[in-house]
Enzyme design. Structure first.
Site, PDB file in Angstrom:
ATOM      1  CE1 TYR A 161      -3.673   2.527   0.529  1.00 26.41           C
ATOM      2  CE2 TYR A 161      -2.457   3.276   2.457  1.00 26.41           C
ATOM      3  CZ  TYR A 161      -3.486   3.449   1.541  1.00 26.41           C
ATOM      4  OH  TYR A 161      -4.308   4.546   1.643  1.00 26.41           O
ATOM      5  CG  ASP A 196       5.663   3.841   1.103  1.00 25.51           C
ATOM      6  OD1 ASP A 196       5.913   4.503   2.135  1.00 25.51           O
ATOM      7  OD2 ASP A 196       4.515   3.699   0.646  1.00 25.51           O
ATOM      8  CE  LYS A 234       0.648   4.982   8.386  1.00 23.18           C
ATOM      9  NZ  LYS A 234       0.688   4.176   7.192  1.00 23.18           N
TER      10      LYS A 234
HETATM   11  C1  LIG Z   1       0.104   4.649   5.819  1.00 24.14           C
HETATM   12  C2  LIG Z   1       0.891   4.420   4.593  1.00 24.14           C
HETATM   13  C3  LIG Z   1       0.847   5.303   3.486  1.00 24.14           C
HETATM   14  C4  LIG Z   1      -0.141   6.436   3.418  1.00 24.14           C
HETATM   15  O1  LIG Z   1       0.062   7.393   4.388  1.00 24.14           O
HETATM   16  P1  LIG Z   1      -1.155   8.375   4.792  1.00 24.14           P
HETATM   17  O2  LIG Z   1      -0.535   9.320   5.749  1.00 24.14           O
HETATM   18  O3  LIG Z   1      -2.215   7.513   5.360  1.00 24.14           O
HETATM   19  O4  LIG Z   1      -1.584   9.049   3.519  1.00 24.14           O
HETATM   20  C5  LIG Z   1       1.715   5.095   2.450  1.00 24.14           C
HETATM   21  N1  LIG Z   1       2.587   4.070   2.462  1.00 24.14           N
HETATM   22  C6  LIG Z   1       2.659   3.198   3.481  1.00 24.14           C
HETATM   23  C7  LIG Z   1       3.679   2.116   3.457  1.00 24.14           C
HETATM   24  C8  LIG Z   1       1.796   3.336   4.568  1.00 24.14           C
HETATM   25  O5  LIG Z   1       1.834   2.436   5.561  1.00 24.14           O
END
Ligand SMILES: *Cc1c(COP(=O)(O)O)cnc(C)c1O
Length: 430
Positions: free
Chosen positions: A142, A237, A265
């Protein structure tokens, strides 16, 4: 009716599904979401005054525990000076310097407001820099909800992306190719099929959004090599893994160097912050220096920067936090594994450092296809048992469990005891 139930009844009338992000709805576990009023350390408290040991940690940001006093104070101080100026500030410079000086593969960085934005912008920078359009991602990874990243469903390798969501035109995903996690051959095949048109490979270096799936030996380095061979960029990511597996994230943990990295995060300590950064020659493509446009009214917001920078400084200045957290995770998750194995439970515990998932399947989980063999009904049952005993887990089979520095041995022992009693009642061999 509980207060949470009453709030939920009000919420669903005015907010789609009653929530501002789908996984909060508890839909896949058939429960009413607990409306949370406050949190401190490892605990959260709902509107009915019930207390839970929390293993969501706001989906990662709360690595030091909820409502950390130093972070709270830094936010209060920043608020006194004003909430936003829409102008350059010193704390943005400090944040950028701090990250670049402490993370070897980040020469320059740009702040945004979410992980979604960070990924969307990093991909644009990669395309602008390489002059190519195609992106390879992995099924089950994701990367936020931007149009081109909402592709993942379907097992096996697909050469052109089919959107996962209504409202995403096929044109937005036609340059997104999907490979299989932990399968370098699937990436090689896509690279060759695309004959030099791949701008970047984007990967969660530890997948944590199909449940936790670890990169197998050589997978990340293999991606690095394939990217070099085909002149594509490698984007990690690290929205979950950044500042969690180590200060330098998964890149630091596995010693594989990406060209670009995305954060979210933890970097905001609970405030809405994301960031993307990496090689100077790539980041210099970004406006106003270069031709890749990317902007944000509230980007680098001073209150958010204060929270994030305070948390990052605590983490950097106390490396023992990582040693302790990773060691605690190792013992705790191995104990869960052992308890489930002893009860003959058909479960897999995938874990690394402070992250873990219990998959309710007999198959080893190493990619999206194997993750999907999980019995989500069994997970829902387990989830409810834990919730009713004061343990607040992510309400989905395909999310991670987040350990924080605030969890105590007593709390973790309580969890082990509950996992044990659940396993004995539900799985015990005849
Ligand atoms: C949570 C997440 C996102 C998206 O971040 P948001 O702040 O919710 O837009 C993208 N990549 C990874 C790996 C994530 O866990």
């Amino acid at each position: 009716m509980t207060k949470s139930e009453a709030l939920y009844a009000r919420a669903v009338k005015r907010i789609p599904g009653g929530v501002n992000s789908p996984v909060r709805a508890f839909g896949s576990v058939g429960e009413v979401p607990r409306f949370i009023e406050r949190a401190a350390g490892s605990r959260i408290y709902d509107a009915d005054g019930r207390e839970y040991i929390d293993f969501i940690g706001s989906w990662g940001p709360m690595i030091l525990g909820h409502n950390h006093p130093a972070i709270r104070e830094s936010v209060k101080k920043a608020c006194e000076k004003g909430l936003s100026f829409g102008c350059a500030t010193e704390i943005e410079v400090e944040m950028a310097e701090f990250i670049c000086e402490n993370i070897p593969h980040v020469d320059m960085i740009r702040m945004v407001n979410s992980g979604t934005e960070a990924v969307m912008s990093a991909i644009r920078a990669a395309r602008g820099f390489t002059g190519k359009n195609k992106i390879i991602k992995f099924a089950g990874c994701y990367h936020g909800h931007s149009d081109s990243m909402l592709v993942s469903a379907g097992s096996g390798v697909m050469t052109s992306g089919v959107p996962d969501s209504a409202g995403v035109p096929a044109g937005c995903t036609s340059d997104t190719m999907t490979a299989v996690y932990n399968d370098l051959e699937s990436v090689r095949a896509l690279m060759e099929a695309a004959s030099g048109e791949v701008a970047a490979v984007i990967v969660e270096p530890v997948a944590a959004n199909m449940g936790v799936v670890l990169p197998e030996e050589g997978f990340l380095q293999g991606l690095r090599d394939l990217c070099d061979t085909h002149q594509a960029l490698l984007i990690f990511d690290e929205v979950i893994t950044g500042f969690r597996l180590s200060f330098a994230g998964a890149a630091g943990y596995f010693h594989v160097t990406p060209d670009l990295v995305t954060y979210g995060k933890i970097i905001g300590a609970g405030m809405p912050v994301g960031a993307y950064g990496g090689r100077e020659d790539i980041m210099k493509m970004v406006a106003p220096v270069g031709k890749v446009y990317q902007a944000g009214t509230l980007s680098g917001n001073p209150v958010a920067m204060a929270a994030g920078l305070t948390q990052l400084k605590i983490l950097r200045e106390n490396p023992s936090i990582y040693e302790r957290l990773n060691a605690t995770g190792e013992i705790f998750y191995r104990n869960i594994e052992k308890i489930l194995a002893d009860a003959g439970a058909p479960c897999q515990v995938n874990h690394i450092g402070s992250l873990a998932s219990i998959f309710f399947t007999r198959e080893r989980v190493r990619d999206y296809t194997s993750a999907k063999t999980s019995d989500t009904k069994a997970f829902a049952d387990y989830f409810k048992y834990m919730l009713n005993h004061g343990i607040h887990l992510a309400p989905s089979q395909f999310e991670a469990m987040f350990l924080s520095a605030a969890h105590t041995k007593d709390e973790l022992d309580k969890v082990l005891e509950l996992v044990g009693s659940y396993a004995v009642n539900n799985f015990s061999r005849e």
